[in-house]
Design a protein around this motif. Structure first.
Motif, short mmCIF file in Angstrom:
data_model
loop_
_atom_site.label_atom_id
_atom_site.label_comp_id
_atom_site.label_asym_id
_atom_site.label_seq_id
_atom_site.Cartn_x
_atom_site.Cartn_y
_atom_site.Cartn_z
N ARG A 60 0.45 2.29 4.04
CA ARG A 60 1.17 1.07 3.68
C ARG A 60 0.36 -0.12 4.17
O ARG A 60 0.12 -0.27 5.37
N VAL A 61 -0.07 -0.96 3.25
CA VAL A 61 -0.88 -2.14 3.57
C VAL A 61 0.05 -3.34 3.63
O VAL A 61 0.63 -3.75 2.61
N ARG A 62 0.20 -3.93 4.79
CA ARG A 62 1.05 -5.10 4.95
C ARG A 62 0.21 -6.35 4.70
O ARG A 62 -0.78 -6.59 5.40
N THR A 63 0.57 -7.14 3.70
CA THR A 63 -0.20 -8.31 3.31
C THR A 63 0.70 -9.55 3.29
O THR A 63 1.93 -9.43 3.25
N PRO A 64 0.12 -10.75 3.28
CA PRO A 64 0.94 -11.96 3.17
C PRO A 64 1.73 -12.04 1.88
O PRO A 64 2.70 -12.81 1.79
N ASP A 65 1.35 -11.26 0.89
CA ASP A 65 2.06 -11.27 -0.40
C ASP A 65 3.02 -10.10 -0.55
O ASP A 65 3.58 -9.90 -1.63
N GLY A 66 3.22 -9.33 0.50
CA GLY A 66 4.11 -8.17 0.42
C GLY A 66 3.35 -6.88 0.69
O GLY A 66 2.12 -6.85 0.72
N ASP A 67 4.09 -5.80 0.85
CA ASP A 67 3.49 -4.51 1.17
C ASP A 67 2.92 -3.85 -0.07
O ASP A 67 3.49 -3.94 -1.17
N VAL A 68 1.81 -3.14 0.13
CA VAL A 68 1.15 -2.38 -0.93
C VAL A 68 1.00 -0.94 -0.44
O VAL A 68 0.61 -0.71 0.71
N ILE A 69 1.31 0.01 -1.30
CA ILE A 69 1.20 1.43 -0.96
C ILE A 69 -0.02 2.02 -1.65
O ILE A 69 -0.30 1.73 -2.83
N GLY A 70 -0.77 2.84 -0.91
CA GLY A 70 -1.94 3.48 -1.50
C GLY A 70 -2.25 4.79 -0.81
O GLY A 70 -1.58 5.19 0.15
N GLU A 71 -3.26 5.47 -1.34
CA GLU A 71 -3.73 6.74 -0.77
C GLU A 71 -5.17 6.56 -0.31
O GLU A 71 -6.02 6.10 -1.08
N ALA A 72 -5.42 6.90 0.96
CA ALA A 72 -6.76 6.76 1.53
C ALA A 72 -7.43 8.12 1.63
O ALA A 72 -6.77 9.17 1.68
N GLU A 73 -8.75 8.09 1.67
CA GLU A 73 -9.51 9.33 1.81
C GLU A 73 -9.14 10.01 3.13
O GLU A 73 -8.70 9.36 4.09
N PRO A 74 -9.28 11.33 3.22
CA PRO A 74 -8.80 12.08 4.40
C PRO A 74 -9.37 11.58 5.71
O PRO A 74 -8.67 11.55 6.74
N GLY A 75 -10.64 11.17 5.75
CA GLY A 75 -11.27 10.75 6.99
C GLY A 75 -10.64 9.54 7.62
O GLY A 75 -10.83 9.27 8.82
N PHE A 76 -9.86 8.78 6.84
CA PHE A 76 -9.21 7.60 7.39
C PHE A 76 -8.26 7.97 8.52
O PHE A 76 -8.02 7.16 9.43
N ALA A 77 -7.73 9.17 8.50
CA ALA A 77 -6.79 9.61 9.54
C ALA A 77 -7.43 9.60 10.92
O ALA A 77 -6.73 9.58 11.94
N GLU A 78 -8.74 9.62 10.99
CA GLU A 78 -9.45 9.67 12.28
C GLU A 78 -9.70 8.29 12.87
O GLU A 78 -10.25 8.17 13.97
#
Length: 573
Positions: A523-541
């Protein structure tokens, strides 16, 4: 990348590299110019894998030139950049003017005097940024004095005291002394008593409207000629709380016919029925007005220079009467205009932000939509970036505009080199990947300018997710960044086995992607509202508080990794 684009990259890179080398009196560096180059030329970003190689060739050539040759070449390419360099040299690297009469003082002392009625909005950052910079320049001392002697109209927020000190630390400064005016009420009483003994202050029970009418006419209040014994007794009764709000004030005698009515016999103390929220000050009912309290404190704490808004010019004139009565020398004063900040749809005042929080329209002071220091700090914007932009406004007495793009550009320069890259796909469309040439994984670099950091491993089993706008027409090829070339055919991506020349020579578009399985919900919190996306697996680290860049989206600060999703706060592109 076609030949035309390659030439444009070379031209832009040469200007940036020459400017960087001349400004810093050093050889150009690929990493130092990649951020500004890509920021000013967003059309280069789809070719991020190739750009560093082209830039490296340009930097190598400039490295072989001496300073004179570099200057001559930049003059040919962009005379305005040469003018900018010369202007920087003439200012001796000081955007801020020198403080007046610094040699008259053994130690320079400046103060920030916030009202702690809430955490700071962005405009508040200008004062500590400028004061801290001046203190660094002159080896001076930085005093923070909380002007909290109005427990009613600008009621202090108990959490704001520490919040403001945290904001100052975030901006990179540490006060040499911290004071709370509400701890010093007895001191203000003592100086009021001295004025009364001098015959320069009097108690007045006229209603405010009636006194205002007399003041406009230049007619003194009938209370003005009271004997000092009576004034002293009534002032002690004020201190003892024997009057209610509006019943009695203490006025400083000035010139009742002064050409500026605002300076005529101004109020030094008034009664306030509302108890102060600080327990140590809760029993006081007789409170000093800001001009009296601030004037006394500036003298007692040895403030040498005061910086205040141009709208507060009358404060110095009021306080000068008190200074003259006591035989004190008034500090040096510099005035400036207000800061107006773009990019926000709401008023940046503390009261407005507090109202929006109380009504639930904002989640808190650090909501990404809030124009506060807590907000941009949570978004991953460095305090140094804010300070640099505030200093760049100078000390004009006119109102000045601060573009958030200035803060973002400064921050980009600070974080770009350290931020590892990751892919994140919004509204991902699942596309099967087939073909004998299909790689088992993608291996994009962690950072385009730092091969030594290695490459990411992104396994691809049967399918990938891409953003719908990036999906090519049937039969067209696309380059999955860090993975390879595929052709869109019958709803699937067919691996073609083409090498990078498909991009360089044939103009195949480069897109970001993530595998269809094993992704991290974000969940990307931005000044224009939240955006939902899927990140590559390595982002979890990634670590909480780490600044990373989601390619083609922007820089974000990692806020939380939870079981169901991760949360990041968007900084800027």
């Amino acid at each position: 990348m076609d030949d035309e684009l390659r030439e444009r990259v070379k031209q832009e890179a040469e200007k940036h590299a020459l400017f960087n080398a001349l400004k810093h009196h050093s050889d150009p560096d690929v990493g130092a110019i990649m951020g500004p180059l890509m920021g000013e030329n967003p059309e280069f970003r789809p070719h991020g894998d190739e750009i560093p190689g082209v830039v490296g060739q340009v930097v190598g050539k400039i490295g072989r030139l001496n300073r004179a040759a570099r200057r001559e070449r930049l003059t040919e390419l962009d005379p305005e950049l040469i003018a900018e360099l010369d202007a920087d040299d003439e200012s001796d690297d000081h955007t801020l003017p020198d403080l007046p009469n610094v040699d008259d003082y053994e130690t320079i002392r400046l103060r920030a005097a916030p009202n702690p009625n809430g955490p700071w909005h962005l405009g508040h950052a200008r004062m500590p940024a400028v004061i801290g910079t001046y203190c660094d320049r002159y080896d001076g001392e930085f005093v923070v004095r909380f002007d909290d002697t109005d427990p009613e109209t600008k009621r202090p927020d108990l959490s704001a005291y520490d919040a403001i000190l945290d904001d100052i630390a975030y901006l990179g400064f540490e006060p040499d002394e911290v004071l709370r005016a509400s701890d010093r009420v007895e001191t203000y009483y003592e100086y009021a008593r001295e004025l009364i003994e001098m015959g320069e202050a009097y108690t007045c029970d006229l209603p405010a409207e009636e006194f205002s009418e007399l003041k406009r006419e230049g007619t003194p209040s009938p209370n003005r000629n009271k004997g000092s014994d009576t004034v002293r007794e009534e002032f002690e009764a004020m201190i003892d709380g024997e009057y209610s709000s509006g019943e009695m004030v203490l006025r400083v005698k000035t010139d009742i016919r002064h050409k500026n009515p605002a300076l005529r016999d101004w109020v030094a103390f008034r009664m306030i029925d509302t108890p102060h929220p600080r327990e140590a000050a809760a029993d006081y009912r007789c409170w000093p007005m800001l001009d009296f309290q601030s004037g006394i404190d500036d003298h007692l704490t040895g403030i040498t220079h005061i910086i205040r808004g141009i709208d507060l010019q009358d404060s110095a004139k009021r306080q000068q009467f008190v200074y003259d009565y006591f035989g004190w020398e008034y500090p040096e004063v510099l005035h400036w205009g207000h800061v107006q900040i773009d990019a926000y749809d709401i008023d940046i005042s503390t009261s407005t932000v507090k109202h929006l929080i109380d009504t639930g329209e904002l989640d808190g002071w650090d909501d990404p939509r809030a124009p506060t220091l807590q907000s941009i700090r949570r978004r991953g914007i460095r305090g140094e970036a804010v300070v640099e932009s505030m200093i760049g406004l100078g000390m004009s007495t006119s109102d000045v505009d601060l573009a958030m793009s200035s803060i973002y550009a400064n921050n980009r320069d600070l974080v770009d080199d350290k931020a590892d890259r990751y892919f994140l796909v919004r509204d991902g469309e699942r596309v099967p990947v087939v073909g004998e040439e299909k790689p088992a994984a993608g291996n994009p670099p962690r950072h385009p300018n730092h091969e030594d950091r290695g490459r990411r491993e992104i396994p691809v089993d049967d399918a990938v997710l891409v953003e719908p706008a990036d999906l090519p027409s049937d039969g067209e090829r696309i380059w999955l960044k860090g993975y390879g070339c595929v052709r869109h055919a019958d709803g699937a991506f067919v691996a073609t086995g083409d090498d990078i020349d498909a991009v360089r020579e044939d103009g195949v578009d480069v897109i970001h992607w993530v595998p269809a399985d094993g992704t991290v919900s974000v969940r990307v919190r931005t000044p224009d509202g939240d955006v939902i996306g899927e990140a590559e697996p390595g982002f979890a680290e990634t670590d909480v508080d780490e600044i990373i860049q989601f390619e083609r989206i922007g820089f974000v600060r990692v806020d939380d990794h939870a079981a169901d999703d991760s949360v990041v706060y968007y900084a800027h592109d």
